[in-house]
Design a protein around this motif. Structure first.
Motif, PDB file in Angstrom:
ATOM      1  N   UNK A  34       0.867  -1.178   0.000  1.00 62.52           N
ATOM      2  CA  UNK A  34       0.000   0.000   0.000  1.00 62.52           C
ATOM      3  C   UNK A  34       0.902   1.226   0.000  1.00 62.52           C
ATOM      4  N   UNK A  35       0.726   2.081  -1.005  1.00 56.74           N
ATOM      5  CA  UNK A  35       1.576   3.260  -1.138  1.00 56.74           C
ATOM      6  C   UNK A  35       0.991   4.486  -0.445  1.00 56.74           C
ATOM      7  N   UNK A  36      -0.194   4.351   0.115  1.00 56.71           N
ATOM      8  CA  UNK A  36      -0.822   5.406   0.924  1.00 56.71           C
ATOM      9  C   UNK A  36      -1.112   4.819   2.298  1.00 56.71           C
ATOM     10  N   UNK A  37      -1.107   5.682   3.320  1.00 58.47           N
ATOM     11  CA  UNK A  37      -1.360   5.184   4.672  1.00 58.47           C
ATOM     12  C   UNK A  37      -2.741   4.555   4.770  1.00 58.47           C
ATOM     13  N   UNK A  43      -5.516  -1.365  14.276  1.00 55.81           N
ATOM     14  CA  UNK A  43      -5.767   0.042  14.561  1.00 55.81           C
ATOM     15  C   UNK A  43      -4.544   0.938  14.459  1.00 55.81           C
ATOM     16  N   UNK A  44      -3.493   0.469  13.772  1.00 54.86           N
ATOM     17  CA  UNK A  44      -2.243   1.218  13.680  1.00 54.86           C
ATOM     18  C   UNK A  44      -2.076   1.760  12.259  1.00 54.86           C
ATOM     19  N   UNK A  45      -1.653   3.030  12.145  1.00 57.65           N
ATOM     20  CA  UNK A  45      -1.356   3.595  10.830  1.00 57.65           C
ATOM     21  C   UNK A  45      -0.204   2.825  10.207  1.00 57.65           C
ATOM     22  N   UNK A  46      -0.372   2.426   8.948  1.00 56.55           N
ATOM     23  CA  UNK A  46       0.570   1.539   8.281  1.00 56.55           C
ATOM     24  C   UNK A  46       0.770   2.010   6.849  1.00 56.55           C
ATOM     25  N   UNK A  47       1.926   1.666   6.270  1.00 52.67           N
ATOM     26  CA  UNK A  47       2.216   2.006   4.875  1.00 52.67           C
ATOM     27  C   UNK A  47       3.205   0.983   4.319  1.00 52.67           C
ATOM     28  N   UNK A  48       3.287   0.889   3.001  1.00 46.42           N
ATOM     29  CA  UNK A  48       4.243  -0.031   2.377  1.00 46.42           C
ATOM     30  C   UNK A  48       3.847  -1.474   2.592  1.00 46.42           C
TER      31      UNK A  48
END
Length: 71
Positions: A34-37, A43-48
Motif C-alpha cells: 500500500x503506497x498510501x497510509x 488500529x495502527x497507521x501503516x504504509x508499504x
C-alpha cells in the motif's frame, strides 16, 4: 527431561541473522503493498509492506521507498 545447552555464539550470531529471499517474498505477499497510509486491523497507521514506524496520516510513498522501509 533433556538438558538444555545454551550456545552463546549462536545467540550472538542470531543478531546478524537475515531472512532469505523466499521469506521476504512470502511476507510481502501476505502483507500486500500500500503506497498510501491505511489503518491495519490492529488500529495502527501503516504504509508499504506493513511498516508502522513514524507513519503520518495522508502519507504517500513510492515503491522504492516501500522497499527501503521493508529492509
Amino acid at each position: 527431561m533433556g538438558q538444555l545447552n545454551l550456545n552463546l555464539t549462536s545467540i550472538n550470531n542470531a543478531k546478524n541473522w537475515q531472512p532469505s529471499q523466499l521469506i521476504n517474498e512470502f511476507v510481502k505477499q501476505q502483507e500486500g503493498l500500500k503506497l498510501k497510509t491505511y489503518t491495519c486491523t490492529g488500529g495502527v497507521l501503516t504504509i508499504g509492506y506493513g511498516h508502522t514506524k513514524n507513519v503520518k496520516e495522508g502519507q504517500k510513498i513510492t515503491i522504492e521507498q516501500a522497499e527501503e522501509l521493508y529492509l
